[in-house]
Design a protein around this motif. Structure first.
Motif, mmCIF file in Angstrom:
data_model
loop_
_atom_site.group_PDB
_atom_site.id
_atom_site.type_symbol
_atom_site.label_atom_id
_atom_site.label_comp_id
_atom_site.label_asym_id
_atom_site.label_seq_id
_atom_site.Cartn_x
_atom_site.Cartn_y
_atom_site.Cartn_z
ATOM 1 N N UNK A 368 0.850 -1.191 0.000
ATOM 2 C CA UNK A 368 0.000 0.000 0.000
ATOM 3 C C UNK A 368 0.886 1.241 0.000
ATOM 4 N N UNK A 369 0.461 2.240 -0.723
ATOM 5 C CA UNK A 369 1.279 3.436 -0.920
ATOM 6 C C UNK A 369 1.697 4.062 0.409
ATOM 7 N N UNK A 424 13.042 -5.178 -2.193
ATOM 8 C CA UNK A 424 11.816 -5.956 -2.378
ATOM 9 C C UNK A 424 10.731 -5.132 -3.068
ATOM 10 N N UNK A 425 10.635 -3.857 -2.704
ATOM 11 C CA UNK A 425 9.667 -2.978 -3.364
ATOM 12 C C UNK A 425 9.977 -2.880 -4.855
ATOM 13 N N UNK A 426 11.262 -2.690 -5.191
ATOM 14 C CA UNK A 426 11.665 -2.572 -6.595
ATOM 15 C C UNK A 426 11.346 -3.853 -7.368
ATOM 16 N N UNK A 435 -1.105 -4.011 -12.293
ATOM 17 C CA UNK A 435 -1.540 -3.124 -13.367
ATOM 18 C C UNK A 435 -0.603 -1.928 -13.460
ATOM 19 N N UNK A 436 -0.593 -1.281 -14.604
ATOM 20 C CA UNK A 436 0.247 -0.093 -14.794
ATOM 21 C C UNK A 436 -0.131 1.007 -13.806
ATOM 22 N N UNK A 437 -1.405 1.124 -13.521
ATOM 23 C CA UNK A 437 -1.863 2.145 -12.569
ATOM 24 C C UNK A 437 -1.316 1.871 -11.173
ATOM 25 N N UNK A 438 -1.340 0.596 -10.760
ATOM 26 C CA UNK A 438 -0.819 0.233 -9.442
ATOM 27 C C UNK A 438 0.684 0.498 -9.369
ATOM 28 N N UNK A 439 1.398 0.143 -10.415
ATOM 29 C CA UNK A 439 2.854 0.343 -10.436
ATOM 30 C C UNK A 439 3.199 1.826 -10.399
ATOM 31 N N UNK A 440 2.479 2.629 -11.171
ATOM 32 C CA UNK A 440 2.749 4.074 -11.189
ATOM 33 C C UNK A 440 2.461 4.720 -9.841
ATOM 34 N N UNK A 441 1.431 4.226 -9.165
ATOM 35 C CA UNK A 441 1.077 4.776 -7.856
ATOM 36 C C UNK A 441 2.187 4.521 -6.843
#
Length: 478
Positions: A368-369, A424-426, A435-441
């Motif tokens: 989560x962000x 691990x985050x990377x 999804x691209x949206x999740x990755x960009x967030x």
């Protein structure tokens, strides 16, 4: 070693404006030789209290001054590399921080770590019995100054209350009905404000550390000149003490070594302060109308900056001819500056790390962000506010005690785990299952913290090189 840019720029702008208003002239200042000195002190600097050496127990003088010399003989005073306006400078004054175990104090972007003084429930091993005696003497001084500060604040409150009551009586004689409706109610509310109760007084005088200073002016190749009043050589420039509990009292014990008779200056030949004596200078912050004060400090004198004086006024230390020690006792604002705090932060961050019971592999519980952002923020805090600050100062703490090395090793282990969590985050971001949206967030919250980390690492590398250059220069000079 970042500092709040806005505060620094604001201060620089105020200083520049003040110097422009002065032009080529000096502001006036008073010394005890001036007839108006005591009246000005009483009316504009009343929250500066001076306690003459003869009013302090002789035995306390003896053990404290012995402690200063012991710490000097064991090589415990160090110049700090501080950052001002984006540049690194070595302080002209050498320092050591002594206080409650696990406390730190930060000034000019440099975090100092206390050499712990003896306290119950703490096992502290000193490198020499003399150092134990020195730290014990300083906590005794701390206890004495705490009692004196409480009594001084109580006296100040009594004087203010009496003055308020006298004013109220005068107002009542002029207009009794107006007094009943307005002044009396206001005065009563002032008498019972929280800042004046016993708990508040204790909170504002419970010194948790002391910053000790030493300087021999004759060993300094250059001392900055006081820029506004023409007061002469400065050991410490005009400033407010940083990172203190609001309205807390600062107490300073001053000890300048005795000089020879030939060091004294004939007062009739001197205009302004006697340059042979050490002084504390005071001025109303950014005010060119109120004259400044230069108060001489004789060996063993103490002064107290009460209540909000440190907020409304600025002070400096004006050098004399002889070497001088001082012990400046403070109620440091330590909400983010103790071992207990930073270990608590690490515990929060590491809660997001889990171990697979079968493979013993490490993974993240959440991406989560907000969780990622909090963990990486703590990661930066541990590295730049603690580990780099501690190790940058070298092995100075080994001169007194090894108390800090075990908790710092533990903190370094936490940092290594957080480094792995970053990787691990990377890895997770690189997986195609998101999804691209999740990755960009995730990247949008993650990247600024990584960028800041990279920039800070460059700054620290430059500071280390600066320190090495300065050390080499000092050895060449010797």
């Amino acid at each position: 070693m970042k500092r709040r840019a806005g505060a620094s720029e604001n201060k620089a702008a105020k200083k520049q404006k003040l110097l422009e208003e002065l032009g080529e002239s000096w502001l006036p200042y008073l010394t005890p030789r001036d007839a108006e000195f005591h009246q000005l002190w009483k009316t504009r600097y009343s929250k500066l209290l001076l306690r003459k050496a003869e009013k302090i127990p002789q035995e306390l003088h003896h053990i404290v001054q012995e402690a200063f010399l012991t710490l000097q003989n064991h090589g415990c005073f160090f110049q700090d590399l501080v950052r001002i306006k984006g540049k690194d400078f070595l302080t002209p004054v050498s320092r050591i921080l002594i206080g409650n175990p696990g406390c730190t104090y930060k000034y000019l972007n440099t975090r100092l770590f206390t050499v712990p003084w003896p306290m119950e429930d703490y096992e502290i091993k000193y490198c020499h019995p003399e150092l134990f005696a020195a730290c014990k003497a300083l906590i005794r001084l701390n206890d004495y100054l705490n009692i004196e500060a409480v009594q001084a604040l109580q006296g100040q409150i009594f004087s203010e209350t009496k003055e308020t009551e006298d004013t109220a009586v005068s107002d009542r004689e002029q207009d009794f009905s107006t007094f009943i409706k307005g002044s009396l109610l206001e005065d009563q509310s002032n008498l019972y404000t929280p800042r004046n109760d016993c708990n508040s007084l204790k909170h504002r005088t419970s010194y948790n550390l002391t910053l000790l200073n030493y300087m021999d002016p004759l060993q300094m190749p250059y001392l900055k000149q006081e820029p506004y009043f023409g007061m002469g050589n400065m050991a410490v420039s005009w400033h407010h003490d940083e990172n203190l509990v609001e309205r807390s009292t600062v107490a300073v014990y001053s000890y300048s070594c005795e000089g020879s008779a030939s060091d004294k200056v004939n007062e009739q030949d001197v205009e302004g302060r006697d340059p042979a004596d050490w002084h504390v200078g005071l001025k109303v912050a950014w005010d060119i109308k109120t004259p400044g004060l230069a108060i001489p400090l004789h060996p063993g004198d103490c002064y107290f900056m009460l209540d909000d004086l440190n907020m409304t006024h600025q002070h400096c230390v004006l050098a004399g001819f002889q070497p001088r020690f001082s012990s400046t006792h403070r109620v440091a604002e330590c909400s983010t500056g103790t071992l207990e705090y930073i270990f608590g932060q690490c515990e929060i961050a590491l809660q997001n790390l889990q171990v697979d019971s079968d493979s013993v592999a490490l993974s993240l519980k959440s991406l989560e962000v907000q969780v990622v952002k909090e963990v990486e923020g703590i990661h930066n805090e541990v590295e730049f506010e603690w580990l780099r600050q501690f190790w940058f100062q070298g092995k100075r703490y080994r001169k007194c005690t090894d108390w800090w090395f075990e908790p710092m090793a533990k903190l370094e282990e936490f940092w290594k785990k957080m480094e792995f969590m970053t990787s691990l985050v990377l890895c997770e971001v690189g997986k195609g299952e998101r999804t691209m949206e999740q990755r960009n967030e995730i990247i949008s919250c993650f990247l600024p913290l990584l960028t800041e980390r990279q920039e800070l690492r460059k700054e620290w590398t430059a500071s280390i090189r600066k320190r090495e250059t300065d050390i080499n220069w000092m050895f060449e000079e010797l």
